[in-house]
Design a protein around this motif. Structure first.
Motif, PDB file in Angstrom:
ATOM      1  N   SER A   1      -5.524  18.003  -1.585  1.00  0.00           N
ATOM      2  CA  SER A   1      -7.201  18.162  -1.005  1.00  0.00           C
ATOM      3  C   SER A   1      -7.947  16.830  -1.303  1.00  0.00           C
ATOM      4  CB  SER A   1      -7.789  19.514  -2.019  1.00  0.00           C
ATOM      5  OG  SER A   1      -7.902  18.956  -3.199  1.00  0.00           O
ATOM      6  N   PHE A   2      -7.237  15.962  -1.618  1.00  0.00           N
ATOM      7  CA  PHE A   2      -8.158  14.552  -2.159  1.00  0.00           C
ATOM      8  C   PHE A   2      -8.411  14.060  -0.636  1.00  0.00           C
ATOM      9  CE2 PHE A   2      -6.401  12.797  -6.333  1.00  0.00           C
ATOM     10  CZ  PHE A   2      -6.802  14.102  -6.705  1.00  0.00           C
ATOM     11  N   PRO A   3      -9.459  13.328  -0.451  1.00  0.00           N
ATOM     12  CA  PRO A   3      -9.937  12.750   1.031  1.00  0.00           C
ATOM     13  C   PRO A   3      -8.743  11.946   1.274  1.00  0.00           C
ATOM     14  CG  PRO A   3     -11.899  12.675  -0.345  1.00  0.00           C
ATOM     15  CD  PRO A   3     -10.554  13.142  -1.421  1.00  0.00           C
ATOM     16  N   GLU A   4      -8.597  11.662   2.425  1.00  0.00           N
ATOM     17  CA  GLU A   4      -7.329  10.872   2.922  1.00  0.00           C
ATOM     18  C   GLU A   4      -7.254   9.655   2.326  1.00  0.00           C
ATOM     19  OE1 GLU A   4      -5.294   9.308   7.140  1.00  0.00           O
ATOM     20  OE2 GLU A   4      -7.411  10.278   7.212  1.00  0.00           O
TER      21      GLU A   4
ATOM     22  N   VAL B   1      10.888  11.682  -8.996  1.00  0.00           N
ATOM     23  CA  VAL B   1       9.458  11.556  -9.656  1.00  0.00           C
ATOM     24  C   VAL B   1       8.440  12.094  -8.787  1.00  0.00           C
ATOM     25  CG1 VAL B   1       8.015   9.752 -10.654  1.00  0.00           C
ATOM     26  CG2 VAL B   1      10.706   9.543 -10.870  1.00  0.00           C
ATOM     27  N   ILE B   2       8.615  11.845  -7.657  1.00  0.00           N
ATOM     28  CA  ILE B   2       7.281  12.133  -6.476  1.00  0.00           C
ATOM     29  C   ILE B   2       7.270  13.503  -6.706  1.00  0.00           C
ATOM     30  CG2 ILE B   2       6.621  12.051  -4.274  1.00  0.00           C
ATOM     31  CD1 ILE B   2       7.730   9.128  -4.014  1.00  0.00           C
ATOM     32  N   ARG B   3       8.472  14.253  -6.454  1.00  0.00           N
ATOM     33  CA  ARG B   3       8.423  15.778  -6.452  1.00  0.00           C
ATOM     34  C   ARG B   3       7.859  16.241  -7.415  1.00  0.00           C
ATOM     35  NH1 ARG B   3      13.582  16.494  -6.657  1.00  0.00           N
ATOM     36  NH2 ARG B   3      13.370  16.911  -8.995  1.00  0.00           N
ATOM     37  N   ASP B   4       8.027  15.711  -8.780  1.00  0.00           N
ATOM     38  CA  ASP B   4       7.524  16.495 -10.071  1.00  0.00           C
ATOM     39  C   ASP B   4       6.106  16.052 -10.321  1.00  0.00           C
ATOM     40  OD1 ASP B   4      10.188  17.486 -10.551  1.00  0.00           O
ATOM     41  OD2 ASP B   4      10.464  15.764 -12.145  1.00  0.00           O
ATOM     42  N   TRP B   5       5.733  14.805  -9.812  1.00  0.00           N
ATOM     43  CA  TRP B   5       4.323  14.503  -9.843  1.00  0.00           C
ATOM     44  C   TRP B   5       3.604  15.435  -8.946  1.00  0.00           C
ATOM     45  CZ3 TRP B   5       1.625  11.564  -5.756  1.00  0.00           C
ATOM     46  CH2 TRP B   5       0.538  11.133  -6.122  1.00  0.00           C
ATOM     47  N   LYS B   6       3.852  15.622  -7.797  1.00  0.00           N
ATOM     48  CA  LYS B   6       3.171  16.492  -6.749  1.00  0.00           C
ATOM     49  C   LYS B   6       3.125  17.756  -7.245  1.00  0.00           C
ATOM     50  CE  LYS B   6       3.258  14.149  -2.512  1.00  0.00           C
ATOM     51  NZ  LYS B   6       3.517  13.982  -0.627  1.00  0.00           N
ATOM     52  N   ARG B   7       4.237  18.304  -7.785  1.00  0.00           N
ATOM     53  CA  ARG B   7       4.152  19.878  -8.457  1.00  0.00           C
ATOM     54  C   ARG B   7       2.854  19.974  -9.455  1.00  0.00           C
ATOM     55  NH1 ARG B   7      10.547  21.346  -8.623  1.00  0.00           N
ATOM     56  NH2 ARG B   7      11.056  21.539  -6.451  1.00  0.00           N
TER      57      ARG B   7
ATOM     58  N   PRO C   1       0.956  -1.228  -0.119  1.00  0.00           N
ATOM     59  CA  PRO C   1      -0.157  -0.082  -0.126  1.00  0.00           C
ATOM     60  C   PRO C   1       0.940   1.267   0.062  1.00  0.00           C
ATOM     61  CG  PRO C   1      -0.926  -1.514   1.593  1.00  0.00           C
ATOM     62  CD  PRO C   1       0.595  -2.224   1.061  1.00  0.00           C
ATOM     63  N   LEU C   2       0.462   2.009  -0.912  1.00  0.00           N
ATOM     64  CA  LEU C   2       1.262   3.684  -0.990  1.00  0.00           C
ATOM     65  C   LEU C   2       0.324   4.500  -0.290  1.00  0.00           C
ATOM     66  CD1 LEU C   2       2.360   3.452  -4.753  1.00  0.00           C
ATOM     67  CD2 LEU C   2       3.716   2.965  -2.800  1.00  0.00           C
ATOM     68  N   TRP C   3       1.093   5.009   0.808  1.00  0.00           N
ATOM     69  CA  TRP C   3       0.445   6.118   1.457  1.00  0.00           C
ATOM     70  C   TRP C   3       1.129   7.468   1.497  1.00  0.00           C
ATOM     71  CZ3 TRP C   3      -0.018   3.335   6.992  1.00  0.00           C
ATOM     72  CH2 TRP C   3      -1.021   2.149   6.862  1.00  0.00           C
ATOM     73  N   ALA C   4       0.643   8.263   0.433  1.00  0.00           N
ATOM     74  CA  ALA C   4       1.394   9.216   0.063  1.00  0.00           C
ATOM     75  C   ALA C   4       1.589  10.347   1.328  1.00  0.00           C
ATOM     76  CB  ALA C   4       0.500  10.272  -0.788  1.00  0.00           C
ATOM     77  N   ASP C   5       0.823  10.324   2.290  1.00  0.00           N
ATOM     78  CA  ASP C   5       1.044  11.094   3.639  1.00  0.00           C
ATOM     79  C   ASP C   5       2.273  10.824   4.145  1.00  0.00           C
ATOM     80  OD1 ASP C   5      -1.116  12.439   2.727  1.00  0.00           O
ATOM     81  OD2 ASP C   5      -2.419  11.888   4.181  1.00  0.00           O
ATOM     82  N   ALA C   6       2.747   9.290   4.054  1.00  0.00           N
ATOM     83  CA  ALA C   6       3.807   9.042   4.671  1.00  0.00           C
ATOM     84  C   ALA C   6       5.115   8.927   3.965  1.00  0.00           C
ATOM     85  CB  ALA C   6       3.677   7.501   5.239  1.00  0.00           C
ATOM     86  N   TRP C   7       5.277   9.734   2.752  1.00  0.00           N
ATOM     87  CA  TRP C   7       6.410  10.020   2.019  1.00  0.00           C
ATOM     88  C   TRP C   7       7.447  10.777   2.483  1.00  0.00           C
ATOM     89  CZ3 TRP C   7       3.576   9.824  -3.422  1.00  0.00           C
ATOM     90  CH2 TRP C   7       2.998   8.268  -3.692  1.00  0.00           C
ATOM     91  N   ILE C   8       7.999  10.251   3.538  1.00  0.00           N
ATOM     92  CA  ILE C   8       9.346  11.008   4.119  1.00  0.00           C
ATOM     93  C   ILE C   8      10.725  10.308   3.916  1.00  0.00           C
ATOM     94  CG2 ILE C   8       7.699  12.243   5.575  1.00  0.00           C
ATOM     95  CD1 ILE C   8       8.788  10.488   7.632  1.00  0.00           C
ATOM     96  N   PRO C   9      11.816  10.795   4.127  1.00  0.00           N
ATOM     97  CA  PRO C   9      12.978  10.016   4.066  1.00  0.00           C
ATOM     98  C   PRO C   9      12.934   9.037   5.009  1.00  0.00           C
ATOM     99  CG  PRO C   9      13.587  12.252   3.895  1.00  0.00           C
ATOM    100  CD  PRO C   9      11.915  12.390   4.097  1.00  0.00           C
ATOM    101  N   GLU C  10      13.562   7.802   4.982  1.00  0.00           N
ATOM    102  CA  GLU C  10      13.586   7.006   6.009  1.00  0.00           C
ATOM    103  C   GLU C  10      14.362   7.418   7.234  1.00  0.00           C
ATOM    104  OE1 GLU C  10      14.733   2.232   6.564  1.00  0.00           O
ATOM    105  OE2 GLU C  10      15.301   3.116   4.680  1.00  0.00           O
ATOM    106  N   ARG C  11      15.363   8.204   7.172  1.00  0.00           N
ATOM    107  CA  ARG C  11      15.905   8.670   8.121  1.00  0.00           C
ATOM    108  C   ARG C  11      15.091   9.589   9.143  1.00  0.00           C
ATOM    109  NH1 ARG C  11      17.626  12.041   4.000  1.00  0.00           N
ATOM    110  NH2 ARG C  11      17.198  14.268   4.449  1.00  0.00           N
ATOM    111  N   GLY C  12      13.867   9.927   8.521  1.00  0.00           N
ATOM    112  CA  GLY C  12      12.953  10.651   9.497  1.00  0.00           C
ATOM    113  C   GLY C  12      11.929  10.134  10.126  1.00  0.00           C
TER     114      GLY C  12
END
Length: 473
Positions: free
Chosen positions: A320-323, A307-313, A266-277
């Protein structure tokens, strides 16, 4: 009065909308008794299976099986040769002092047992969810098997678990993963039933006749859009379309930049942070499944942050999508696009699967979305997914009621396959009119539940060149 040419009679308990009825009529039987407590499901049953009959062939219709099975009186059910029931699973007493019939008292299974005890039909066919034979229901399973043997039915202690997607189209298969437990018994009397306990399961869970389940195509149960009344009510909304489009853009970017599809976890976009974080103490406090998903998402972010950075931009509206719509589970293997998959908008996120076989229909409205059609499965199509014929109708009832009834239903093809197999295995102990009728019936119980394309594909696959088969001397 219409002549009764039926080879056997059957009772249909907890009948729903008639999955058992469809295949038992196909086998040459006649329904003499039907019981269904839900008013709307009963109306659907009557509309499709009873009202078209000559009045002399109408079964007795019961609305509450408990009223027909008094504890200290005769059961109000006519004689019959086959009893079929998709009975509800209820917990039994665990007093430790009783077994079998006594311990089943107070449950709806007991009402089935009372009918079997008094009418002793030649065959009993029960269906339930797979969990009835799972580790949490060992006690319930033992009570059911013990009760049937006490009454005089030879049954296997090993459950027969089967799903319609294991059957090729010609044998009544449909593209739905729907594992269900079937319990089949033959009346042989108590003495034999209690001694003949080393009985193998009727069927083994797995593909039949070499059918490859990945050859299924969800399109084979779909209607032409032009034939669907009120098609617009099944179309995706603008918001739903936007959710899919944005996630599909990530699919395309991953393929273009990395040459891979999305991962299966499962991909949880709200959890996309560096592993060190990630905080190791917080991870330790979480359930293991959740901490593992967070770690995998962090590593996914680290591997593909550009890829994720460019996609989000490119999609500022994503925030604003529901969680639940900021989560995606890709189970679609090498599908080129989300719009080529079968999707489900679940509380836990959007799930995408390959457009081969569909997940089990459930009694709620998390209806499958057919990406190629940009719409949901209609109730009529869902009924065909259960193996019901094209002429099957829900009338003018609300779709929510129709979806619920289908989700609670019996898969016709799976029920037919296990019933027919049981009759063949027990032919020496069954009425010969029943045996002849069942074994002479055509292979598929509802020939038009899938399209002709399904049968053509099955034929083509079964006639592959010899080099695809093991060579023998």
């Amino acid at each position: 009065m219409a002549k009764d040419s039926a080879a056997f009679k059957y009772a249909d308990l907890f009948a729903g909308i008639g999955g058992f009825h469809a295949m038992l009529d196909h086998a040459g039987g006649r329904c003499v008794y039907v019981s269904e407590i839900d008013r709307e499901a009963r109306q659907t049953y009557l509309r499709n299976w009873v009202e078209p009959l000559h009045p002399s062939q109408h079964p007795v219709v019961n609305t509450d099986i408990t009223m027909a099975t008094p504890e200290d009186g005769p059961v109000d059910v006519p004689p019959h040769d086959v009893l079929a029931a998709g009975f509800p699973c209820q917990p039994f007493s665990k007093s430790g002092h009783q077994r079998g019939m006594d311990e089943a008292r107070g449950t709806l299974f007991w009402n089935i047992a009372r009918i079997l005890e008094e009418r002793t039909p030649a065959v009993v066919l029960l269906e339930n969810v797979r969990n009835i034979a799972g580790p949490r229901h060992t006690h319930e399973w033992d009570v059911i098997i013990e009760t049937l043997r006490e009454i005089g039915y030879r049954v296997s202690s090993t459950p027969s678990v089967f799903s319609p997607h294991f059957l090729p189209p010609s044998l009544g298969g449909t593209p739905q993963v729907r594992d269900r437990v079937f319990i089949l018994g033959t009346y042989v009397g108590r003495e034999r039933a209690m001694s003949e306990t080393d009985v193998p399961p009727t069927v083994v869970r797995g593909p039949v006749d070499g059918w490859n389940v990945h050859d299924w195509d969800a399109d084979w149960i779909l209607d032409d859009d032009s034939a669907i009344a009120d098609l617009s009510q099944y179309r995706l909304t603008a918001d739903e379309t936007a959710w899919v489009n944005v996630w599909d853009d990530l699919v395309q970017r991953m393929w273009s930049a990395r040459g891979v599809r999305l991962p299966g976890f499962p991909l949880w976009a709200d959890a996309w942070i560096p592993e060190r974080g990630l905080d190791p103490f917080e991870l330790e406090a979480l359930p293991r499944w959740k901490s593992q998903i967070l770690i995998k998402n962090a590593r996914f972010y680290d591997d593909h942050r550009d890829v994720i950075r460019d996609w989000k931009r490119a999609h500022p509206n994503f925030a604003s999508f529901p969680e639940s719509r900021r989560k995606l589970e890709w189970q679609a293997q090498d599908s080129a696009s989300l719009w080529e998959t079968v999707m489900h908008f679940r509380p836990s996120g959007i799930r995408a699967k390959a457009p081969t076989y569909l997940p089990a229909l459930v009694a709620i409205t998390q209806t499958s979305v057919i990406g190629s059609r940009r719409r949901r499965l209609t109730p009529h199509e869902a009924a065909r997914l259960q193996g019901l014929p094209r002429h099957f109708s829900f009338g003018n009832q609300l779709d929510s009621a129709s979806y619920k009834q289908i989700g609670n239903g019996v898969a016709v093809g799976a029920a037919w396959y296990v019933f027919r197999t049981h009759v063949a295995q027990n032919c020496n102990d069954l009425p010969q009119s029943l045996v002849r009728s069942v074994l002479r019936a055509s292979d598929g119980p509802s020939a038009d539940s899938v399209s002709l394309d399904a049968l053509a594909t099955e034929f083509a696959v079964s006639n592959l060149p010899a080099l695809h088969m093991p060579q023998t001397a």
